[in-house]
Design a protein around this motif. Structure first.
Motif, PDB file in Angstrom:
ATOM      1  N   PHE A 247      45.115  37.639 -23.436  1.00 40.80           N
ATOM      2  CA  PHE A 247      44.730  39.069 -24.546  1.00 40.80           C
ATOM      3  C   PHE A 247      44.399  39.664 -24.443  1.00 40.80           C
ATOM      4  O   PHE A 247      43.770  40.316 -25.193  1.00 40.80           O
ATOM      5  N   GLY A 248      43.342  39.394 -24.044  1.00 41.95           N
ATOM      6  CA  GLY A 248      42.267  40.618 -23.395  1.00 41.95           C
ATOM      7  C   GLY A 248      41.373  40.577 -23.835  1.00 41.95           C
ATOM      8  O   GLY A 248      40.832  41.547 -24.595  1.00 41.95           O
ATOM      9  N   GLY A 312      41.021  42.945 -31.532  1.00 43.93           N
ATOM     10  CA  GLY A 312      42.160  42.076 -31.238  1.00 43.93           C
ATOM     11  C   GLY A 312      42.999  42.155 -30.007  1.00 43.93           C
ATOM     12  O   GLY A 312      42.615  42.402 -29.430  1.00 43.93           O
ATOM     13  N   MET A 313      44.126  41.672 -29.747  1.00 42.98           N
ATOM     14  CA  MET A 313      45.429  41.929 -28.638  1.00 42.98           C
ATOM     15  C   MET A 313      45.629  42.875 -27.614  1.00 42.98           C
ATOM     16  O   MET A 313      45.189  44.304 -28.806  1.00 42.98           O
ATOM     17  N   ASN A 314      45.386  42.983 -26.405  1.00 45.17           N
ATOM     18  CA  ASN A 314      45.321  43.896 -26.171  1.00 45.17           C
ATOM     19  C   ASN A 314      46.849  44.940 -26.229  1.00 45.17           C
ATOM     20  O   ASN A 314      47.302  46.000 -25.989  1.00 45.17           O
ATOM     21  N   PRO A 354      50.254  29.017 -31.873  1.00 42.31           N
ATOM     22  CA  PRO A 354      49.451  29.299 -32.473  1.00 42.31           C
ATOM     23  C   PRO A 354      48.239  30.437 -31.315  1.00 42.31           C
ATOM     24  O   PRO A 354      47.815  31.198 -30.634  1.00 42.31           O
ATOM     25  N   ILE A 355      48.596  31.954 -32.524  1.00 42.61           N
ATOM     26  CA  ILE A 355      47.978  33.159 -31.367  1.00 42.61           C
ATOM     27  C   ILE A 355      47.196  33.612 -32.456  1.00 42.61           C
ATOM     28  O   ILE A 355      46.872  34.096 -33.817  1.00 42.61           O
ATOM     29  N   PRO A 356      46.440  34.306 -32.020  1.00 41.45           N
ATOM     30  CA  PRO A 356      44.895  35.001 -32.568  1.00 41.45           C
ATOM     31  C   PRO A 356      45.882  36.152 -32.934  1.00 41.45           C
ATOM     32  O   PRO A 356      46.248  36.961 -32.854  1.00 41.45           O
TER      33      PRO A 356
END
Length: 796
Positions: A247-248, A312-314, A354-356
């Protein structure tokens, strides 16, 4: 044989008359034109004069192996040369950023959600500076845009039928949220529309959950003003079972949540927009929730609050497409055969993975709050009272005086009042007729150009106030400065110094820091050649472009506030970092993840990072986003640090495309390139400082080898004969030339301050300012004050 140009010098009662024939024409004459320069012809151009002066003054010419003049002879020649080509002074119009700032201050109107200059042509630059009168040309197209901009400005500031301030109302959004169609398909399939989800940071290339807008509020707020925004948010899965690199994201950093403006008429609300100011500082969220957050934000009519996840995610799109294949353990037994592809992967992951993410469960907007009967723009134009036709002339005179930054003359007011009178005679309502006169003010040269009016050879008090204000604030003088101009006190040294100190101490001097660094170091171009996303992903997901600029700006702010030595630009043993930027530099060990987005002062023990030459901003703007070039960075160094830009390459020399990944090193290629006599004279000065920066990759990370594995050799020798092994050695060599660097930096500051070019004729006065600055200890604030008090600043 001496030509007419040399005979002019020889005829002058000056011991340096034969300087060119003795030291220059052997390499720059009829038989040889090293660096594509020839100095034996009449007349010498202003560019030739400036080039000669820079090289002779810096000691790079004549070259070390050639016959050298004595110090007195060198100085006498420079003084004599300065008299030959005095620079001409051009009128200077407001550039685009000054125009925006001035409109905002003139009408007390925030400009973050209103840009009447969007169709203005790009300001032309000289040496990266966007405020030089000679280059700020005015075209027929620009004049048309000034008319359109004036119309838009006055319509917004003075609506023809101003509605009474509305009573506050409340909008509530919950349960049935819409996002972009890519997400909504999966959300509806999974019955998840009772909340919105933020997955990505707003710099992502695909915008899958980067912005959470209110599609049910597409019309935005109905009235300019302040609004209370309450949001129920939930932070989920910061600690997740995936590889953090997927996810970076920094799994130890709390999620951050922010609010930005958005306008449905400007484009997709779920995408980045041209105007999207950050309305509220980002806050760190505790895990879990929901938690209620409350923000007070200012919104223009038609805008709405949108929500972002800054860390957040990249790129969640890539994770969606590979979820079922890479992580079948998260799927129920009977559903692990999900078809490959982004659509089924998105559906499966949003339900089971389980996604951030940050979930938004409810949004409440209330306002406008404390709305006045008249908007600030109406109050400042009408003088705090409602408009009445009998007050038109009074309103016009006051507005023109403020817009022109000096008292409007009776003749000017008569012409403007005549416009309003003629429009009324044609049957136009009085308020509209007044607006037409005010539009004429905004299209007048007295508004669009910065005054250089003189009295007895010096700028008038009002012209001096404008020059000072546009230097340090990039906008019109405030009332306190205008008061000193009206009384004439500003012409006194003590008052001018105090006003300079006051303007520097104001938060508005941020415009000076940003404008000057953009001009001196070309930071305005940072991002024009964005780094490759695959090779330098952290540049995007960590928001490094903004962080890099902030580091350099904080350094200059520190020097100004503490009156620290301007030589700290080169050899400061400290810098200002947040955790993502420190991570890029390999220095993040002492910075906690909580609050890691905030900047702090950091002492440096590594001599490779001191000063701007170790800043990611400089190292990125001098690269091309893919690889580095010693030539590009060497030219940047000569232009911006040594103050000796090289001549353009001759037309018959092929372009060099350094490729460090091939069979030879870039040093080998440049050695062969220098075999051409036409190239050698310039590359002997360009290449060494460029090689010194080769240990830094295109975004400023340290490296010991090129991508192909070859070791980097960062050593070199300057044209003065000084040798170095790496960037630390080059920095020491520059630090030993303190008078030269100080003189160059003061020339750049003076150029930025006055909005005109400074050439050989101005050199003695620049030297005088530099010498006075040195006597005071080389403080940057002292240098700025001495520039303001100098003769060049106070004259046209």
């Amino acid at each position: 044989m001496l030509t007419a140009a040399l005979l002019v010098l020889a005829a002058a009662p000056d011991p340096s008359a034969g300087f060119l024939s003795t030291y220059c024409v052997t390499c720059h004459g009829e038989k040889a034109q090293m660096g594509n320069r020839r100095f034996d012809r009449d007349p010498l151009t202003a560019q030739d004069t400036a080039a000669i002066a820079r090289r002779v003054e810096s000691g790079t010419m004549p070259p070390p192996q050639a016959r050298q003049p004595g110090a007195a002879e060198r100085r006498a020649f420079l003084i004599h040369l300065a008299k030959q080509n005095p620079d001409k002074v051009a009128l200077r119009r407001l550039n685009r950023r000054e125009y925006l700032n001035t409109i905002g201050d003139l009408l007390r109107m925030p400009m973050d959600q209103f840009d009447p200059t969007s169709r203005f042509p790009r300001d032309q630059q000289y040496a990266h500076m966007d405020n030089i009168g000679e280059t700020l040309l005015t075209s027929g197209y620009l004049l048309e845009q000034y008319l359109d901009a004036a119309d838009a400005v006055i319509r917004k500031a003075l609506p023809e039928q101003p509605a009474p301030a509305p009573a506050p109302r409340t909008w509530v959004f919950k349960d049935h949220f819409l996002q972009q169609k890519e997400l909504d398909n999966a959300r509806q399939r999974n019955k998840l529309t009772q909340y919105m989800s933020l997955f990505e940071h707003p710099r992502t290339p695909h915008y899958e959950g980067a912005f959470a807008p209110l599609h049910a509020f597409a019309e935005g707020v109905p009235y300019d003003g302040f609004y209370e925004v309450r949001v129920s948010v939930e932070a989920l899965h910061r600690k997740h079972p995936y590889d953090p690199k997927l996810f970076g994201m920094d799994p130890d950093a709390p999620f951050r949540f922010g609010v930005v403006a958005g306008n449905a008429r400007a484009g997709y609300l779920q995408h980045e927009q041209p105007l999207q100011p950050l309305l509220a500082d980002t806050v760190e969220l505790p895990d879990g929730g929901p938690h209620w957050l409350t923000f007070r934000v200012r919104l223009d009519a038609g805008y709405q609050p949108r929500f972002i996840f800054p860390n957040g995610m990249n790129n969640v799109r890539n994770v969606f497409s590979s979820f079922a294949r890479r992580f079948p353990q998260f799927l129920p037994e009977g559903q692990r055969d999900v078809a490959p592809g982004i659509v089924p992967g998105r559906i499966a992951m949003m339900k089971y993975g389980p996604i951030p993410q940050i979930r938004i469960h409810q949004v409440e907007i209330r306002g406008p709050l404390d709305a006045p009967a008249l908007q600030p723009s109406q109050q400042v134009v009408y003088g705090g009272r409602p408009f009445h036709p009998g007050r038109s002339r009074e309103i016009i005179e006051r507005f023109a005086t403020r817009a022109y930054r000096r008292p409007a003359t009776e003749e000017e007011v008569n012409r403007l009042a005549a416009i309003a009178d003629s429009r009324r005679a044609a049957g136009v309502p009085a308020a509209t007729a007044l607006q037409d006169a005010l539009k004429a003010v905004l299209c007048s040269p007295a508004f669009l150009y910065i005054s250089t009016a003189e009295d007895k050879g010096r700028l008038t008090a009002h012209a001096l106030a404008s020059r000072l204000s546009y230097f340090l604030w990039s906008t019109m003088p405030d009332e306190a400065l205008l008061h000193q101009a009206r009384s004439g006190a500003l012409l006194r040294d003590d008052v001018l110094r105090k006003e300079t100190q006051r303007l520097l101490a104001s938060p508005r001097s941020r415009a000076f820091v940003e404008g000057f660094l953009d001009s001196w170091l070309n930071l305005r171009s940072l991002g024009d050649m964005p780094p490759d996303r695959d090779a330098f992903g952290a540049y995007y997901w960590d928001g490094l472009q903004d962080a890099m600029k902030t580091e350099t700006r904080l350094l200059m702010r520190h020097l100004l506030d503490g009156n620290r030595s301007l030589h700290d630009f080169i050899d400061a043993r400290y810098t200002f970092l947040n955790k993502p930027l420190a991570r890029l530099y390999g220095m993040d060990g002492g910075i906690p993840s909580a609050g890691g987005h905030l900047f702090r002062m950091v002492d440096l023990t590594d001599p490779r990072r001191g000063g701007v030459l170790g800043h990611g901003s400089v190292l990125t703007v001098s690269a091309n986003g893919i690889e580095t070039s010693p030539v590009t960075r060497g030219v940047w160094m000569l232009e911006n640090i040594f103050g000796a830009p090289p001549a353009p390459p001759p037309d018959d020399v092929p372009a060099l495309d350094p490729d460090v990944r091939g069979a030879t090193t870039v040093r080998d290629q440049l050695t062969r390139h220098r075999e051409s006599p036409a190239c050698m004279s310039c590359h002997r000065s360009i290449d060494p400082p460029g090689f010194a920066l080769e240990n830094f990759d295109p975004v400023g990370r340290w490296r010991d080898t090129y991508p192909g594995g070859r070791a980097i050799d960062a050593s070199g020798e300057l044209t003065s004969g000084e040798k170095f092994h790496d960037i630390a050695g080059l920095r020491q060599a520059i630090a030993r030339r303190k008078p030269e660097f100080a003189r160059f930096l003061i020339e750049r500051l003076l150029t930025y301050a006055c909005g005109r070019k400074f050439g050989a004729a101005d050199r003695p006065r620049i030297e005088a300012i530099a010498a006075a600055t040195a006597r005071k200890g080389d403080g940057l604030r002292d240098a700025v004050e001495l520039i303001v008090l100098s003769e060049p600043f106070r004259t046209r």
